[in-house]
Design an enzyme around this catalytic site. Structure first.
Site, PDB file in Angstrom:
ATOM      1  N   GLU A   1       0.817  -1.220   0.000  1.00 33.56           N
ATOM      2  CA  GLU A   1       0.000   0.000   0.000  1.00 33.56           C
ATOM      3  C   GLU A   1       0.851   1.272   0.000  1.00 33.56           C
ATOM      4  O   GLU A   1       0.512   2.257  -0.657  1.00 33.56           O
ATOM      5  CB  GLU A   1      -0.904  -0.008   1.247  1.00 33.56           C
ATOM      6  N   ASP A   2       1.963   1.261   0.742  1.00 30.25           N
ATOM      7  CA  ASP A   2       2.694   2.505   0.998  1.00 30.25           C
ATOM      8  C   ASP A   2       4.084   2.602   0.370  1.00 30.25           C
ATOM      9  O   ASP A   2       4.775   3.600   0.578  1.00 30.25           O
ATOM     10  CB  ASP A   2       2.838   2.713   2.520  1.00 30.25           C
TER      11      ASP A   2
END
Length: 713
Positions: free
Chosen positions: A76-77
């Site tokens: 996600e990051d």
């Protein structure tokens, strides 16, 4: 910040043979891809996955779970990809990490839809591998512990979502220590004044309470010693959020809550538990109806214990729990106490059966398309106060409190529910709306050709029953709408000297179906019957002719179109600016509330809050998109409920504050109870939800006011 060596020490402490290589590799990879990222606290981002892994190690989870905890944010990051995770760490780790990953990179119409879909994704993955939600709980726990670095608005939003979704999941999994910590942090952020008040009240007489705890523990120890029963006796404070809930839900003052402190007796065996219960009841008088045997009837999350309430040594009520050491471990850690994941193996099949509610939860909601309805249904499923009933053959079934024979019938099978025509409880006929009680033997009577009734929606409690009933009604309505829609289309096409029946089978009609956004021709025709699509929209695809002034659409006739005028209702029906609007009296929507519209024959569009039970029971085909008219300066009625201790001038203070807040009181009603508390019910005029929140917040600051809240129904 916790170190990777601390995590590895915890893992090897409970599993000396653990293959820690995968944890080491996950740590190195996570450190590399998160390098340079910083949290709002100013700490390196790596501190978060390390803390999450530390919580998982405390829960004694396997090395795959801990590696996935270290990697849970990388997709996600960071620039990490699913393919890379699979190649380096294997399919198992990728599956878990993907299940935990939110849908932040996928475009959605709004944040509510994204949140709902992220939770749906997590639940689907959780049904396949329970480790997904355990990592999500650890992730949420550390985020809540560091919530102070968020803005006030974000703190309240995250805290409310935690109370709505994550604390009930922790409870259903039996991980009560996580549930209680999440509840307390959420409570502190949503209601800081109430939290501070309860904290002060608990601390006020703490020294006297500690002496009282030791006195009660000594009485119990002495009694057990005299009967040669080895045990440990503990006294614990109820968590602040539980105290607050009890004060609000039962209209009690702090001094009226008897179980601020609960006692626990922990023993070696089940027979000792029942023996200890007898000794406690001989020592102090038990209170009728306050005994629960969760050893004989365990909760679905495997919780087992005997609960009793007695009149203690100085005439006060005492709540006592009696359990074995094994039961105590399960009560604290839930499913994690039974962890049986080994290298390459699945969780024990018997444990999986105990958590079949997860699969049921997923099955109940897989056909729910509306994200708001989905989240509301999940909340209903996650908050059951169970009753346990028996089939005629003696099988135990768990249902939420208030469930009826119809809920039971649908729990057995959809067809049993659809054909349910009557029910017997303990051998006697009962109404289908009868509320089942623990211990009931339920026998469902079915009749071929019998169909569900729309009235059942008024009393069923389970999402499964409500979903199946609505599905049947929707099918019936669709059949009727297809018939009506076909008649309308045939009439409209005849006006243009076209044969609708012949055109239905052509490629041109297939293209029209696709252009108008429908999957099948029947769906398009049904939409005409419902009034959401006009026959003119279809006709125009076959002829190029300007719309005649007298060509009224079925939507116009159905919802009552009026001449164009300036928008004054405060609500806009998307795509129209001259539709009759009325507001649902059941939920009283105000600007700021998420809303939906419902097409009604001859009465225009009725606007409801999206969480309104009536809106959730509407046929989705009759729903229409509506939005607040930002430029409107209308005032809207809303009902509120104020709970306070009685005093001279209370009503005058409340009325004065409301008046100073630029709000008008439309109606007022007060009820004074025997315990000297006052229930006050007001209908006010307000501008929007922000205006309402400020009024409620100010009302709570009035002397001796316990709570002030909006009435949703």
């Amino acid at each position: 910040m916790i170190r990777i060596t601390d995590i590895i020490d915890k893992v090897t402490e409970h599993n000396p043979d653990a293959d820690i290589d995968i944890i080491d590799r996950a740590y190195v990879y996570s450190a590399r891809v998160h390098d340079g990222q910083v949290r709002l606290s100013g700490e390196p981002y790596l501190s978060h996955p390390l803390e999450v892994a530390g919580i998982l190690a405390e829960m004694k989870l396997d090395v795959i779970s801990i590696a996935a905890g270290l990697l849970h944010d990388v997709i996600e990051d960071t620039h990490a990809t699913s393919e890379e995770i699979k190649e380096i760490f294997g399919e198992n780790v990728l599956h878990i990490v993907s299940g935990v990953t939110k849908l932040s990179k996928i475009p959605f119409s709004d944040s509510h839809v994204r949140e709902a879909e992220s939770i749906r994704k997590m639940l689907l993955a959780m049904a396949d591998d329970i480790r997904v939600v355990l990592i999500k709980l650890a992730d949420r726990l550390h985020n809540m512990r560091t919530l102070q670095y968020q803005t006030e608005e974000k703190r309240k939003k995250i805290a409310q979502e935690t109370l709505d979704i994550y604390t009930p999941i922790a409870a259903r999994l039996g991980i009560y220590w996580i549930k209680q910590e999440l509840e307390n942090i959420a409570f502190m952020n949503i209601f800081p004044d109430e939290y501070s008040n309860i904290e002060k009240l608990v601390s006020k007489d703490k020294e006297d309470r500690e002496k009282y705890v030791e006195t009660v523990k000594e009485y119990i120890r002495k009694t057990m010693d005299e009967n040669n029963i080895k045990c440990e006796v503990l006294g614990r404070y109820k968590n602040y959020y539980s105290i607050y809930q009890k004060m609000v839900n039962q209209n009690l003052t702090f001094d009226q809550i008897y179980d601020i402190i609960a006692f626990r007796i922990i023993l070696d065996s089940v027979p000792q538990c029942y023996e200890a219960l007898g000794l406690v009841h001989a020592l102090w008088k038990p209170i009728a109806h306050k005994f629960k045997d969760y050893i004989g009837f365990p909760k679905p999350n495997m919780y087992q214990s005997l609960h009793t309430t007695v009149i203690g040594p100085i005439g006060e009520r005492i709540e006592i729990q009696i359990r074995t050491w094994e039961m105590d471990g399960i009560a604290r850690s839930g499913i994690a106490a039974h962890w049986s994941y080994k290298e390459g193996k699945r969780i024990d099949e018997n444990i999986s059966k105990k958590f079949s509610w997860i699969q049921n939860l997923v099955d109940n909601h897989k056909e729910t398309k509306d994200p708001v309805e989905f989240l509301e249904n999940v909340r209903i499923d996650l908050y059951p106060d169970e009753v346990y009933v028996f089939t005629p053959k003696g099988a135990i079934k768990s249902l939420p409190k208030g469930a009826t024979p119809v809920d039971f019938a649908y729990l057995i099978h959809t067809e049993v529910g659809n054909q349910c025509s009557g029910a017997k409880v303990n051998g006697r006929m009962v109404p289908l709306s009868y509320e089942l009680q623990t211990g009931n033997i339920v026998d469902i009577i079915t009749s071929k050709g019998h169909n569900p009734s729309k009235d059942w929606l008024k009393f069923v409690k389970t999402v499964k029953a409500r979903g199946r009933i609505r599905q049947w009604i929707k099918t019936q309505e669709k059949d009727r709408s297809v018939t009506l829609g076909r008649e309308i289309c045939e009439k409209a096409f005849r006006k243009e000297r076209l044969n609708f029946t012949a055109l239905m089978k052509t490629e041109e009609m297939a293209k029209v179906v696709d252009q108008l956004g429908f999957k099948t021709l029947d769906d398009l025709i049904a939409s005409v019957g419902y009034g959401k699509t006009t026959p003119l929209q279809i006709v125009r695809k076959f002829v190029s002719k300007p719309e005649a002034e007298n060509d009224g659409s079925i939507l116009d006739k159905l919802i009552g179109r009026v001449k164009k005028k300036k928008q004054t209702s405060g609500v806009v029906v998307k795509g129209f600016d001259d539709i009759l609007i009325k507001f649902g009296k059941c939920c009283q929507p105000v600007p700021g509330d998420p809303i939906t519209g419902y097409i009604t024959q001859g009465y225009g569009v009725t606007v409801h809050r999206t969480i309104c039970p009536n809106a959730l029971e509407m046929n989705p085909e009759r729903q229409i998109d509506v939005e607040w008219n930002v430029g409107s300066s209308d005032l809207y009625p809303v009902k509120i409920h104020i709970v306070a201790h009685d005093r001279v001038g209370l009503l005058a203070d409340i009325a004065s504050l409301i008046s100073k807040s630029s709000s008008n009181i439309l109606s007022a009603n007060t009820i004074t109870k025997e315990n000297k508390t006052v229930d006050s019910f007001f209908t006010l005029t307000i501008k929007d939800t922000d205006h309402l929140k400020k009024i409620l917040l100010d009302l709570k600051k009035i002397k001796l006011v316990i709570d002030a809240k909006r009435i949703n129904e």
